[in-house]
Design a protein around this motif. Structure first.
Motif, PDB file in Angstrom:
ATOM      1  N   ALA A 150       0.623  -1.197  -0.086  1.00  0.00           N
ATOM      2  CA  ALA A 150      -0.088  -0.108   0.017  1.00  0.00           C
ATOM      3  C   ALA A 150       0.687   1.338   0.010  1.00  0.00           C
ATOM      4  N   LEU A 151       1.983   1.266   0.820  1.00  0.00           N
ATOM      5  CA  LEU A 151       2.900   2.344   0.887  1.00  0.00           C
ATOM      6  C   LEU A 151       3.477   2.771  -0.775  1.00  0.00           C
ATOM      7  N   GLU A 152       3.800   1.532  -1.372  1.00  0.00           N
ATOM      8  CA  GLU A 152       4.634   1.418  -2.549  1.00  0.00           C
ATOM      9  C   GLU A 152       3.473   2.224  -3.363  1.00  0.00           C
ATOM     10  N   ASN A 153       2.188   1.682  -3.742  1.00  0.00           N
ATOM     11  CA  ASN A 153       1.239   2.359  -4.344  1.00  0.00           C
ATOM     12  C   ASN A 153       1.094   3.965  -4.236  1.00  0.00           C
ATOM     13  N   ARG A 154       1.016   4.310  -2.892  1.00  0.00           N
ATOM     14  CA  ARG A 154       1.027   5.611  -2.533  1.00  0.00           C
ATOM     15  C   ARG A 154       2.248   6.358  -3.175  1.00  0.00           C
ATOM     16  N   VAL A 155       3.242   5.714  -2.771  1.00  0.00           N
ATOM     17  CA  VAL A 155       4.649   6.722  -3.454  1.00  0.00           C
ATOM     18  C   VAL A 155       4.611   6.602  -4.772  1.00  0.00           C
ATOM     19  N   VAL A 156       4.065   5.702  -5.464  1.00  0.00           N
ATOM     20  CA  VAL A 156       4.012   5.846  -7.058  1.00  0.00           C
ATOM     21  C   VAL A 156       3.194   6.873  -7.525  1.00  0.00           C
ATOM     22  N   ALA A 157       1.996   6.996  -6.789  1.00  0.00           N
ATOM     23  CA  ALA A 157       0.890   8.035  -7.126  1.00  0.00           C
ATOM     24  C   ALA A 157       1.295   9.378  -6.899  1.00  0.00           C
ATOM     25  N   SER A 158       2.067   9.482  -5.852  1.00  0.00           N
ATOM     26  CA  SER A 158       2.571  10.884  -5.546  1.00  0.00           C
ATOM     27  C   SER A 158       3.825  11.434  -6.237  1.00  0.00           C
ATOM     28  N   ALA A 159       4.940  10.516  -6.698  1.00  0.00           N
ATOM     29  CA  ALA A 159       5.922  10.819  -7.586  1.00  0.00           C
ATOM     30  C   ALA A 159       5.610  11.546  -9.086  1.00  0.00           C
ATOM     31  N   ASP A 160       6.373  12.273  -9.308  1.00  0.00           N
ATOM     32  CA  ASP A 160       6.133  12.993 -10.710  1.00  0.00           C
ATOM     33  C   ASP A 160       6.325  12.108 -11.583  1.00  0.00           C
ATOM     34  N   ALA A 161       7.269  11.125 -11.484  1.00  0.00           N
ATOM     35  CA  ALA A 161       7.529  10.253 -12.591  1.00  0.00           C
ATOM     36  C   ALA A 161       8.140   9.096 -11.751  1.00  0.00           C
ATOM     37  N   VAL A 162       8.075   7.979 -12.465  1.00  0.00           N
ATOM     38  CA  VAL A 162       8.442   6.588 -11.875  1.00  0.00           C
ATOM     39  C   VAL A 162       9.544   5.956 -12.803  1.00  0.00           C
ATOM     40  N   VAL A 163      10.411   5.037 -12.256  1.00  0.00           N
ATOM     41  CA  VAL A 163      11.343   4.274 -13.042  1.00  0.00           C
ATOM     42  C   VAL A 163      11.430   3.058 -12.538  1.00  0.00           C
ATOM     43  N   THR A 164      11.441   2.003 -13.404  1.00  0.00           N
ATOM     44  CA  THR A 164      11.902   0.658 -13.096  1.00  0.00           C
ATOM     45  C   THR A 164      12.765   0.076 -13.759  1.00  0.00           C
ATOM     46  N   ILE A 165      13.591  -0.992 -13.313  1.00  0.00           N
ATOM     47  CA  ILE A 165      14.569  -1.800 -13.912  1.00  0.00           C
ATOM     48  C   ILE A 165      14.361  -2.540 -14.823  1.00  0.00           C
ATOM     49  N   CYS A 166      13.029  -2.906 -15.024  1.00  0.00           N
ATOM     50  CA  CYS A 166      12.656  -4.129 -15.895  1.00  0.00           C
ATOM     51  C   CYS A 166      11.234  -3.981 -16.355  1.00  0.00           C
ATOM     52  N   GLU A 167      10.976  -4.662 -17.327  1.00  0.00           N
ATOM     53  CA  GLU A 167       9.602  -4.809 -17.795  1.00  0.00           C
ATOM     54  C   GLU A 167       8.613  -5.258 -17.163  1.00  0.00           C
ATOM     55  N   GLY A 168       9.308  -6.436 -16.196  1.00  0.00           N
ATOM     56  CA  GLY A 168       8.394  -6.875 -15.167  1.00  0.00           C
ATOM     57  C   GLY A 168       7.679  -6.117 -14.376  1.00  0.00           C
ATOM     58  N   LEU A 169       8.598  -5.299 -13.716  1.00  0.00           N
ATOM     59  CA  LEU A 169       8.067  -4.508 -12.712  1.00  0.00           C
ATOM     60  C   LEU A 169       7.205  -3.361 -13.249  1.00  0.00           C
ATOM     61  N   ARG A 170       7.335  -3.102 -14.432  1.00  0.00           N
ATOM     62  CA  ARG A 170       6.516  -1.998 -14.986  1.00  0.00           C
ATOM     63  C   ARG A 170       5.222  -2.429 -15.291  1.00  0.00           C
ATOM     64  N   ALA A 171       5.095  -3.620 -16.166  1.00  0.00           N
ATOM     65  CA  ALA A 171       3.929  -4.303 -16.447  1.00  0.00           C
ATOM     66  C   ALA A 171       3.055  -4.402 -15.007  1.00  0.00           C
ATOM     67  N   ASP A 172       3.678  -4.689 -13.690  1.00  0.00           N
ATOM     68  CA  ASP A 172       2.606  -5.088 -12.636  1.00  0.00           C
ATOM     69  C   ASP A 172       2.301  -3.598 -12.199  1.00  0.00           C
ATOM     70  N   LEU A 173       2.997  -2.679 -12.460  1.00  0.00           N
ATOM     71  CA  LEU A 173       2.520  -1.407 -11.784  1.00  0.00           C
ATOM     72  C   LEU A 173       1.632  -0.913 -12.903  1.00  0.00           C
ATOM     73  N   VAL A 174       1.497  -0.960 -14.260  1.00  0.00           N
ATOM     74  CA  VAL A 174       0.353  -0.690 -15.050  1.00  0.00           C
ATOM     75  C   VAL A 174      -0.882  -1.434 -14.705  1.00  0.00           C
ATOM     76  N   ALA A 175      -0.728  -2.882 -14.305  1.00  0.00           N
ATOM     77  CA  ALA A 175      -1.820  -3.661 -13.814  1.00  0.00           C
ATOM     78  C   ALA A 175      -2.482  -2.975 -12.564  1.00  0.00           C
ATOM     79  N   ARG A 176      -1.595  -2.360 -11.720  1.00  0.00           N
ATOM     80  CA  ARG A 176      -2.452  -1.847 -10.474  1.00  0.00           C
ATOM     81  C   ARG A 176      -2.940  -0.626 -10.829  1.00  0.00           C
ATOM     82  N   GLY A 177      -2.666   0.024 -12.140  1.00  0.00           N
ATOM     83  CA  GLY A 177      -3.364   1.405 -12.384  1.00  0.00           C
ATOM     84  C   GLY A 177      -2.796   2.304 -12.469  1.00  0.00           C
ATOM     85  N   THR A 178      -1.425   2.260 -12.385  1.00  0.00           N
ATOM     86  CA  THR A 178      -0.180   3.471 -12.686  1.00  0.00           C
ATOM     87  C   THR A 178      -0.515   3.687 -14.423  1.00  0.00           C
ATOM     88  N   PRO A 179      -0.493   4.938 -14.785  1.00  0.00           N
ATOM     89  CA  PRO A 179      -0.424   5.350 -16.217  1.00  0.00           C
ATOM     90  C   PRO A 179       1.054   4.889 -16.950  1.00  0.00           C
TER      91      PRO A 179
END
Length: 412
Positions: A150-179
């Protein structure tokens, strides 16, 4: 000149995959002409000055006490790091605050950034609730797991931009609702300027370890890293008797340590292949190349889990950069790094027999080795060299003012 303040869990002079990625990023950003500094939280346990130089990089240290009570401790850690960031920007105001996971770092960073109108990037190297499950310090679905997520989701929503190290993490964030447009992938990489000619094989060390028979070098399978359960090293040890049935002279070199070390040593001692397995323990970082030089194949038999499917490790890239053959289990994180039979070989995870067969087949086909080594090194040069990858951060930082204007926040 752009100033970037990196908010970190820990840093040099401590040695870990986390600190090596941090060093590579900061050095590459300096080479781009940017000014960089870091600020660390209470999990940086090395003693040092409040403003410390390590490998030519400057790090501000947060000081305080978070106590020991679970949940309250993590909340206090955020507060201590928040004050540490405030202290850093009071003497060195950055243009961008770039926080790196875990979410504790991100939570402190977004608070300070919004208070001062500074742009904030949050970079995720792993979901730490999954990492806790993988290293045995947490369990999936527990209260702590859910709160961390839950804290991770809140930080992702609050940050101006998000970086991940791989496509696996990116896809998971998109599935959670991150643009999707909010997320940039800056893949794991290596600083190729640190990799010159591979170290020469130390014949004396090889003989000392029993890696020669009648003057002939034995084929050596190596693992150099941390001994966590998710690394699947018990499967690698279990594969050794099967491998010896086809390659009697093969040897296994285990360098490193960690929570599973005692269990793995006991397993190896009880194995019919005990004579072919050598444990070295942890070695100073400057000596690691001596042991890499003894290895023909670096093996990464990670078990299948949410952590290993989503996260790409650094070690296979380092092995390719040193011209080593790579054999890895076909978990999602490895499939992002290794193309089967082109840059390395993949085998089914959680299957010692499949691991043994893949290693035996590779050792039986030395005519393929040079092609695999060359393709692996080319793969690192073209897609995982920090001298090139750092440009991805430039693109992220350049779009931040526009994004902050759109969100109605002041631009520093």
């Amino acid at each position: 000149m752009t100033r970037i303040l990196h908010v970190l869990d820990h840093s040099l002079p401590l040695h870990s995959g986390y600190t090596f990625r941090t060093r590579a990023i900061l050095k590459a950003q300096e080479a781009m002409g940017w000014e960089v500094r870091g600020v660390t939280g209470l999990r940086h346990t090395a003693k040092g000055a409040d403003l410390e130089e390590a490998d030519g990089l400057l790090f501000h240290r947060s000081t305080g006490d978070a106590g020991t009570l679970p949940l309250w401790r993590e909340w206090r850690e955020i507060g201590v790091l928040e004050r540490g960031i405030e202290a850093a920007i009071s003497v060195w105001r950055p243009d961008v605050i770039h926080a790196h996971s875990p979410a504790l770092c991100g939570a402190a960073a977004v608070r300070v950034a919004k208070r001062h109108g500074i742009r904030c990037v949050y970079e995720i190297r792993a979901f730490w609730e999954d990492a806790a499950v993988g290293n045995g310090t947490g369990s999936g679905g527990s209260l702590k797991y859910r709160l961390t997520r839950a804290l991770e989701n809140r930080v992702v929503a609050s940050a101006d931009a998000v970086v991940t190290i791989c496509e696996g993490l990116r896809a998971d964030l998109v599935a959670r609702g991150t643009p999707a447009a909010k997320i940039t992938v800056a893949p794991n990489g290596v600083d190729l300027s640190l990799f010159g000619e591979p170290a020469a094989r130390d014949a004396h060390l090889a003989r000392e370890l029993g890696f020669e028979i009648d003057g002939r070098a034995c084929p050596v399978i190596g693992f150099i890293g941390s001994f966590y359960d998710y690394e699947g090293l018990d499967d690698l040890i279990a594969a050794m008797p099967l491998l010896l049935a086809r390659q009697p002279d093969a040897r296994l070199l285990m360098v490193g340590g960690g929570p599973r070390e005692a269990h793995l040593r006991a397993q190896a001692q009880a194995s019919p292949a005990a004579h072919a397995i050598r444990f070295i323990g942890r070695v100073p970082h400057h000596e690691v190349e001596r042991y890499y030089a003894l290895c023909d194949v670096m093996a990464y038999p990670r078990k299948q889990s949410r952590l290993t499917d989503l996260v790409t490790p650094l070690k296979p890239l380092e092995a390719m950069a040193q011209g080593k053959l790579v054999a890895a289990s076909a978990v999602g994180g490895h499939r992002e790094l290794v193309e089967h039979e082109r840059t390395g070989i993949l085998f089914p995870p959680d299957d010692p027999a499949a691991c043994a067969q893949a290693l035996a087949d590779l050792l039986a086909a030395p005519e393929s080795w040079e092609r695999l080594r060359r393709a692996g090194l080319d793969h690192v040069r073209s897609g995982h060299d920090w001298a090139c990858n750092v440009a991805r951060y430039r693109d992220v930082y350049q779009i931040l003012p526009l994004e902050r204007t759109r969100s109605g926040l002041a631009v520093a």
